[in-house]
Design an enzyme around this catalytic site. Structure first.
Site, PDB file in Angstrom:
ATOM      1  N   ASP A  61      43.359 -22.409  28.668  1.00 13.54           N
ATOM      2  CA  ASP A  61      42.129 -22.192  27.909  1.00 13.54           C
ATOM      3  C   ASP A  61      42.078 -23.056  26.657  1.00 13.54           C
ATOM      4  O   ASP A  61      41.014 -23.565  26.284  1.00 13.54           O
ATOM      5  CB  ASP A  61      42.006 -20.712  27.524  1.00 13.54           C
ATOM      6  CG  ASP A  61      41.580 -19.848  28.704  1.00 13.54           C
ATOM      7  OD1 ASP A  61      41.193 -20.408  29.750  1.00 13.54           O
ATOM      8  OD2 ASP A  61      41.635 -18.617  28.583  1.00 13.54           O
ATOM      9  N   ARG A 145      48.519 -10.717   0.958  1.00 11.26           N
ATOM     10  CA  ARG A 145      48.031  -9.345   1.076  1.00 11.26           C
ATOM     11  C   ARG A 145      46.640  -9.319   1.709  1.00 11.26           C
ATOM     12  O   ARG A 145      45.948 -10.329   1.781  1.00 11.26           O
ATOM     13  CB  ARG A 145      48.006  -8.704  -0.315  1.00 11.26           C
ATOM     14  CG  ARG A 145      49.399  -8.393  -0.848  1.00 11.26           C
ATOM     15  CD  ARG A 145      49.351  -7.776  -2.230  1.00 11.26           C
ATOM     16  NE  ARG A 145      49.042  -8.776  -3.256  1.00 11.26           N
ATOM     17  CZ  ARG A 145      48.923  -8.489  -4.551  1.00 11.26           C
ATOM     18  NH1 ARG A 145      49.065  -7.246  -4.975  1.00 11.26           N
ATOM     19  NH2 ARG A 145      48.654  -9.453  -5.418  1.00 11.26           N
ATOM     20  N   THR A 175      37.152 -12.136  25.552  1.00  9.97           N
ATOM     21  CA  THR A 175      38.437 -11.830  26.182  1.00  9.97           C
ATOM     22  C   THR A 175      39.594 -12.575  25.509  1.00  9.97           C
ATOM     23  O   THR A 175      40.713 -12.561  26.030  1.00  9.97           O
ATOM     24  CB  THR A 175      38.412 -12.201  27.676  1.00  9.97           C
ATOM     25  OG1 THR A 175      37.933 -13.542  27.829  1.00  9.97           O
ATOM     26  CG2 THR A 175      37.504 -11.259  28.444  1.00  9.97           C
ATOM     27  N   GLY A 176      39.324 -13.206  24.371  1.00  7.48           N
ATOM     28  CA  GLY A 176      40.358 -13.918  23.644  1.00  7.48           C
ATOM     29  C   GLY A 176      40.900 -13.113  22.475  1.00  7.48           C
ATOM     30  O   GLY A 176      41.335 -11.971  22.618  1.00  7.48           O
ATOM     31  N   TYR A 177      40.850 -13.715  21.292  1.00 10.98           N
ATOM     32  CA  TYR A 177      41.375 -13.082  20.079  1.00 10.98           C
ATOM     33  C   TYR A 177      40.677 -11.753  19.814  1.00 10.98           C
ATOM     34  O   TYR A 177      41.281 -10.779  19.361  1.00 10.98           O
ATOM     35  CB  TYR A 177      41.183 -14.041  18.909  1.00 10.98           C
ATOM     36  CG  TYR A 177      42.075 -13.812  17.716  1.00 10.98           C
ATOM     37  CD1 TYR A 177      43.102 -12.867  17.725  1.00 10.98           C
ATOM     38  CD2 TYR A 177      41.897 -14.562  16.559  1.00 10.98           C
ATOM     39  CE1 TYR A 177      43.914 -12.679  16.628  1.00 10.98           C
ATOM     40  CE2 TYR A 177      42.712 -14.380  15.451  1.00 10.98           C
ATOM     41  CZ  TYR A 177      43.710 -13.431  15.493  1.00 10.98           C
ATOM     42  OH  TYR A 177      44.521 -13.244  14.409  1.00 10.98           O
TER      43      TYR A 177
END
Length: 287
Positions: A61, A145, A175-177
């Protein structure tokens, strides 16, 4: 079909065995086809792409996304051949590439047009713009932080999230990150945008699905350090989070080759469930 480009990820095909295999298969179908090989997108840009009838991408991908970035405004369709990890964007596995090529030359395919995103921000000198097929991510540095992010949708304040960052994705990129961060899977036929907070401290922080014509604006309170912009995982830029990052649907589309026997839900089963469980050492219980 007379001119074919093949873009190969050399890290996944070190000895070019797969590349040569595909070239031989193409010439066994039509020996008069002109084939031009690009390694890691070197030499492949919009102008070069316009001289080709199709671009075959040999990799995963990430290779498809990198190719998409290099040929941004080109109308030349892309066919992905997976030799990577999941290869969710790829239509073809290397095990059935010969059959796929035969169908390609027989015209037994369709071309899908997928929505893309565009993000823009003022870096103090000019307005920078980037397009992506999967997602735009605004996030903190790994060892810094958590930050506070203010979200506006169509110039109306939506919410403030305190967490690692914000993902805005297309249905293609869902459907990725986005999925890793707990976001929903969205069918690629839906022209929508999805905004997902990344690992927010708020228990009510959830994804929201928006019309693809929406304008999303994100600013960081910049309480501690700068934030970083990532587009399709192909670049990482430190930006001043006090300046709004604006995200909307791009005017560009990505054209992808699709074969009729590639059912989306079968792809979900095989590549999201079966392969992932296989990598985790579990047995898949489906058929």
């Amino acid at each position: 079909m007379k001119n074919i480009g093949i873009n190969v990820n050399t890290t996944k095909d070190l000895n070019e065995k797969m590349l040569n295999f595909i070239i031989e298969d193409i010439h066994s179908i039509d020996k008069n086809v002109n084939i031009k090989v690009y390694r890691d997108c070197v030499g492949l840009d919009e102008n070069e792409s316009d001289t080709l009838d199709i671009i075959i991408v040999l990799g995963g991908d990430g290779t498809i996304l990198n190719t998409s970035k290099n040929v941004l405004r080109s109308k030349t369709p892309i066919l992905g051949v997976n030799i990577g990890h999941l290869g969710f964007l790829a239509q073809v596995e290397i095990s059935n590439v010969k059959t796929a090529l035969e169908r390609l030359f027989a015209g037994e395919y369709t071309v899908e047009e997928r929505d893309m995103l565009q993000c823009s921000y003022d870096d103090g000198n000019k307005i920078r713009k980037y397009d992506g097929l999967n997602d735009v991510v605004l996030c903190r540095k790994v060892n810094s932080r958590i930050q506070r992010y203010d979200i506006y949708i169509n110039n109306t304040f939506y919410n403030t999230f305190r967490g690692d960052g914000i993902i805005v994705c297309t249905s293609t990129g869902s459907t990725g990150y986005n999925l890793s961060a707990g976001g929903p899977i969205i069918h690629p036929s839906l022209n929508v945008l999805c905004l997902t907070p990344m690992y927010s401290q708020g228990l009510t922080a959830r994804s929201i699905i928006l019309d693809s014509s929406s304008l999303i604006s994100i600013t960081s309170r910049k309480e501690f350090e700068d934030v970083y912009l990532s587009v399709d995982g192909q670049l990482c830029i430190k930006i001043n989070g006090l300046n709004p990052l604006k995200i909307s649907r791009s005017e560009n589309k990505r054209r992808l080759i699709k074969f009729s026997n590639n059912n989306y839900f079968n792809t979900l089963k095989e590549k999201i469930t079966f392969k992932v469980k296989g990598y985790e050492g579990e047995i898949y219980e489906g058929n």
